[in-house]
Design a protein around this motif. Structure first.
Motif, PDB file in Angstrom:
ATOM      1  N   ALA A   1      -4.388 -36.709  -3.232  1.00 41.91           N
ATOM      2  CA  ALA A   1      -4.914 -36.485  -1.890  1.00 41.91           C
ATOM      3  C   ALA A   1      -3.941 -35.668  -1.056  1.00 41.91           C
ATOM      4  CB  ALA A   1      -5.210 -37.816  -1.214  1.00 41.91           C
ATOM      5  N   LEU A   2      -2.652 -35.955  -1.152  1.00 43.77           N
ATOM      6  CA  LEU A   2      -1.641 -35.208  -0.403  1.00 43.77           C
ATOM      7  C   LEU A   2      -1.506 -33.783  -0.921  1.00 43.77           C
ATOM      8  CD1 LEU A   2       1.166 -37.921  -0.071  1.00 43.77           C
ATOM      9  CD2 LEU A   2      -0.398 -37.114   1.718  1.00 43.77           C
ATOM     10  N   ALA A   3      -1.560 -33.606  -2.220  1.00 45.66           N
ATOM     11  CA  ALA A   3      -1.365 -32.295  -2.825  1.00 45.66           C
ATOM     12  C   ALA A   3      -2.474 -31.321  -2.449  1.00 45.66           C
ATOM     13  CB  ALA A   3      -1.274 -32.419  -4.339  1.00 45.66           C
ATOM     14  N   HIS A   4      -3.654 -31.825  -2.133  1.00 45.10           N
ATOM     15  CA  HIS A   4      -4.781 -30.957  -1.822  1.00 45.10           C
ATOM     16  C   HIS A   4      -4.778 -30.483  -0.381  1.00 45.10           C
ATOM     17  CE1 HIS A   4      -6.035 -32.381  -5.660  1.00 45.10           C
ATOM     18  NE2 HIS A   4      -7.181 -31.769  -5.611  1.00 45.10           N
ATOM     19  N   GLY A   5      -3.869 -31.009   0.422  1.00 51.36           N
ATOM     20  CA  GLY A   5      -3.819 -30.630   1.829  1.00 51.36           C
ATOM     21  C   GLY A   5      -3.659 -29.133   1.988  1.00 51.36           C
ATOM     22  N   GLY A   6      -4.628 -28.509   2.621  1.00 47.94           N
ATOM     23  CA  GLY A   6      -4.553 -27.087   2.895  1.00 47.94           C
ATOM     24  C   GLY A   6      -5.036 -26.185   1.771  1.00 47.94           C
ATOM     25  N   ALA A   7      -5.405 -26.746   0.629  1.00 45.44           N
ATOM     26  CA  ALA A   7      -5.860 -25.906  -0.483  1.00 45.44           C
ATOM     27  C   ALA A   7      -7.250 -25.350  -0.185  1.00 45.44           C
ATOM     28  CB  ALA A   7      -5.891 -26.708  -1.773  1.00 45.44           C
ATOM     29  N   THR A   8      -7.421 -24.065  -0.491  1.00 48.80           N
ATOM     30  CA  THR A   8      -8.716 -23.403  -0.333  1.00 48.80           C
ATOM     31  C   THR A   8      -8.947 -22.499  -1.528  1.00 48.80           C
ATOM     32  OG1 THR A   8      -7.718 -21.551   0.869  1.00 48.80           O
ATOM     33  CG2 THR A   8      -8.567 -23.389   2.200  1.00 48.80           C
ATOM     34  N   GLY A   9     -10.153 -21.998  -1.633  1.00 48.92           N
ATOM     35  CA  GLY A   9     -10.478 -21.007  -2.651  1.00 48.92           C
ATOM     36  C   GLY A   9     -10.219 -21.473  -4.062  1.00 48.92           C
ATOM     37  N   ILE A  10      -9.672 -20.582  -4.873  1.00 48.01           N
ATOM     38  CA  ILE A  10      -9.466 -20.840  -6.298  1.00 48.01           C
ATOM     39  C   ILE A  10      -8.482 -21.983  -6.521  1.00 48.01           C
ATOM     40  CG2 ILE A  10      -7.593 -19.176  -6.731  1.00 48.01           C
ATOM     41  CD1 ILE A  10     -10.648 -19.525  -8.990  1.00 48.01           C
ATOM     42  N   VAL A  11      -7.493 -22.129  -5.639  1.00 50.00           N
ATOM     43  CA  VAL A  11      -6.522 -23.220  -5.777  1.00 50.00           C
ATOM     44  C   VAL A  11      -7.239 -24.559  -5.596  1.00 50.00           C
ATOM     45  CG1 VAL A  11      -4.435 -24.275  -4.829  1.00 50.00           C
ATOM     46  CG2 VAL A  11      -4.560 -21.789  -5.109  1.00 50.00           C
ATOM     47  N   LYS A  12      -8.109 -24.656  -4.614  1.00 47.56           N
ATOM     48  CA  LYS A  12      -8.884 -25.881  -4.413  1.00 47.56           C
ATOM     49  C   LYS A  12      -9.805 -26.124  -5.612  1.00 47.56           C
ATOM     50  CE  LYS A  12     -11.315 -28.895  -1.421  1.00 47.56           C
ATOM     51  NZ  LYS A  12     -11.536 -29.880  -2.414  1.00 47.56           N
ATOM     52  N   GLU A  13     -10.434 -25.080  -6.118  1.00 41.08           N
ATOM     53  CA  GLU A  13     -11.321 -25.224  -7.278  1.00 41.08           C
ATOM     54  C   GLU A  13     -10.566 -25.810  -8.470  1.00 41.08           C
ATOM     55  OE1 GLU A  13     -13.881 -21.911  -8.394  1.00 41.08           O
ATOM     56  OE2 GLU A  13     -13.668 -21.142  -6.346  1.00 41.08           O
ATOM     57  N   ARG A  14      -9.375 -25.293  -8.732  1.00 39.39           N
ATOM     58  CA  ARG A  14      -8.640 -25.807  -9.888  1.00 39.39           C
ATOM     59  C   ARG A  14      -8.115 -27.215  -9.640  1.00 39.39           C
ATOM     60  NH1 ARG A  14      -4.545 -21.130  -9.517  1.00 39.39           N
ATOM     61  NH2 ARG A  14      -2.811 -21.988  -8.335  1.00 39.39           N
ATOM     62  N   MET A  15      -7.721 -27.515  -8.393  1.00 39.63           N
ATOM     63  CA  MET A  15      -7.306 -28.881  -8.080  1.00 39.63           C
ATOM     64  C   MET A  15      -8.475 -29.849  -8.266  1.00 39.63           C
ATOM     65  SD  MET A  15      -4.808 -28.455  -4.805  1.00 39.63           S
ATOM     66  CE  MET A  15      -3.075 -28.100  -5.005  1.00 39.63           C
ATOM     67  N   ASP A  16      -9.670 -29.427  -7.870  1.00 40.89           N
ATOM     68  CA  ASP A  16     -10.852 -30.267  -8.071  1.00 40.89           C
ATOM     69  C   ASP A  16     -11.130 -30.480  -9.559  1.00 40.89           C
ATOM     70  OD1 ASP A  16     -11.153 -30.476  -5.315  1.00 40.89           O
ATOM     71  OD2 ASP A  16     -12.782 -28.994  -5.204  1.00 40.89           O
ATOM     72  N   ALA A  17     -10.953 -29.433 -10.364  1.00 42.17           N
ATOM     73  CA  ALA A  17     -11.147 -29.564 -11.814  1.00 42.17           C
ATOM     74  C   ALA A  17     -10.130 -30.529 -12.415  1.00 42.17           C
ATOM     75  CB  ALA A  17     -11.054 -28.196 -12.494  1.00 42.17           C
ATOM     76  N   MET A  18      -8.881 -30.410 -11.966  1.00 43.55           N
ATOM     77  CA  MET A  18      -7.843 -31.322 -12.463  1.00 43.55           C
ATOM     78  C   MET A  18      -8.133 -32.754 -12.022  1.00 43.55           C
ATOM     79  SD  MET A  18      -5.963 -29.457 -14.290  1.00 43.55           S
ATOM     80  CE  MET A  18      -5.827 -27.703 -14.513  1.00 43.55           C
ATOM     81  N   ASP A  19      -8.631 -32.921 -10.797  1.00 49.45           N
ATOM     82  CA  ASP A  19      -9.011 -34.255 -10.324  1.00 49.45           C
ATOM     83  C   ASP A  19     -10.121 -34.845 -11.196  1.00 49.45           C
ATOM     84  OD1 ASP A  19      -7.179 -34.399  -8.275  1.00 49.45           O
ATOM     85  OD2 ASP A  19      -8.630 -33.936  -6.681  1.00 49.45           O
ATOM     86  N   ALA A  20     -11.104 -34.022 -11.554  1.00 49.33           N
ATOM     87  CA  ALA A  20     -12.205 -34.506 -12.398  1.00 49.33           C
ATOM     88  C   ALA A  20     -11.665 -34.990 -13.737  1.00 49.33           C
ATOM     89  CB  ALA A  20     -13.243 -33.403 -12.602  1.00 49.33           C
ATOM     90  N   MET A  21     -10.717 -34.237 -14.304  1.00 48.95           N
ATOM     91  CA  MET A  21     -10.134 -34.672 -15.583  1.00 48.95           C
ATOM     92  C   MET A  21      -9.277 -35.916 -15.393  1.00 48.95           C
ATOM     93  SD  MET A  21      -9.447 -31.196 -17.756  1.00 48.95           S
ATOM     94  CE  MET A  21      -8.562 -30.287 -16.495  1.00 48.95           C
ATOM     95  N   GLY A  22      -8.551 -35.981 -14.286  1.00 49.83           N
ATOM     96  CA  GLY A  22      -7.759 -37.171 -13.991  1.00 49.83           C
ATOM     97  C   GLY A  22      -8.641 -38.401 -13.834  1.00 49.83           C
ATOM     98  N   ASP A  23      -9.780 -38.225 -13.160  1.00 49.45           N
ATOM     99  CA  ASP A  23     -10.724 -39.334 -13.019  1.00 49.45           C
ATOM    100  C   ASP A  23     -11.272 -39.765 -14.379  1.00 49.45           C
ATOM    101  OD1 ASP A  23     -10.356 -39.301 -10.268  1.00 49.45           O
ATOM    102  OD2 ASP A  23     -12.236 -38.226  -9.849  1.00 49.45           O
TER     103      ASP A  23
END
Length: 191
Positions: free
Chosen positions: A19-41
């Motif tokens: 949750a902290l790491a995603h602060g301020g992420a947008t665009g492709i960086v947010k997309e990849r963080m979301d993908a990593m979150d899905a795998m982490g989940d």
């Protein structure tokens, strides 16, 4: 047994850090963080089964494997265009300087996840656990630092078919080792 509280603590810490790491992420960086979150989940959904803290459910493991496959290979590498590092990204610059290795790990994740999905019906190895079954701390001879472990004779990576023949917990451990190897080499450690 202390596994359940430990796993719960690790999961809670990971969620807070994410949750902290995603602060301020947008665009492709947010997309990849979301993908990593899905795998982490996906990892978090099966970890209790692998540790014996929850009953084994093959469909839950298959769903996790499908999530890994969905975010592997080209689907992963397209989320890392050159120049997309820097805060809030956790990507190390070595992703782009060692692109072939990064792309190989992304492909390996897909191959191992394919094997994991098929191995789900094999059930767990038993109370000995994957470490004992697989010969100690390593992943069948791999050192976990140069490609995710799991080498067969001659240096070739294991195929999805070989992984599909393993007990589900061994196949999961091998798939998770690919994630760990990639994080070790290509992701900055959270503070």
């Amino acid at each position: 047994m202390y596994r359940t509280p430990l796993i719960a603590a690790v999961v809670a810490t990971g969620l807070a850090a994410g949750a902290l790491a995603h602060g301020g992420a947008t665009g492709i960086v947010k997309e990849r963080m979301d993908a990593m979150d899905a795998m982490g989940d996906a990892v978090k959904s099966v970890t209790p089964m692998m540790s014996g803290a929850a009953p084994y459910d093959a469909e839950t493991l298959r769903a996790a494997a499908r999530t890994f496959r969905e975010h592997s290979g080209e689907a992963m590498t397209t989320l890392f265009p050159e120049g997309s590092g820097g805060k809030p990204s956790e990507a190390k610059e070595t992703i782009w300087s060692d692109w072939e290795d990064f792309a190989a790990l992304a492909e390996q994740l897909g191959r191992y996840a394919e094997g994991l999905e098929a191995a789900a019906d094999n059930g767990l190895a038993g109370s000995a656990g994957t470490g004992a079954m697989m010969g100690g701390g390593g992943m069948m001879g791999g050192d976990g630092t140069t490609g995710g472990g799991a080498m067969m004779g001659g240096g070739a990576m294991m195929s999805a078919e070989h992984i599909a023949e393993m007990p589900a917990d061994a196949a999961f451990a091998m798939t998770a080792q690919v994630c760990s190897s990639c994080h070790e080499r290509f992701r900055t450690k959270a503070n």
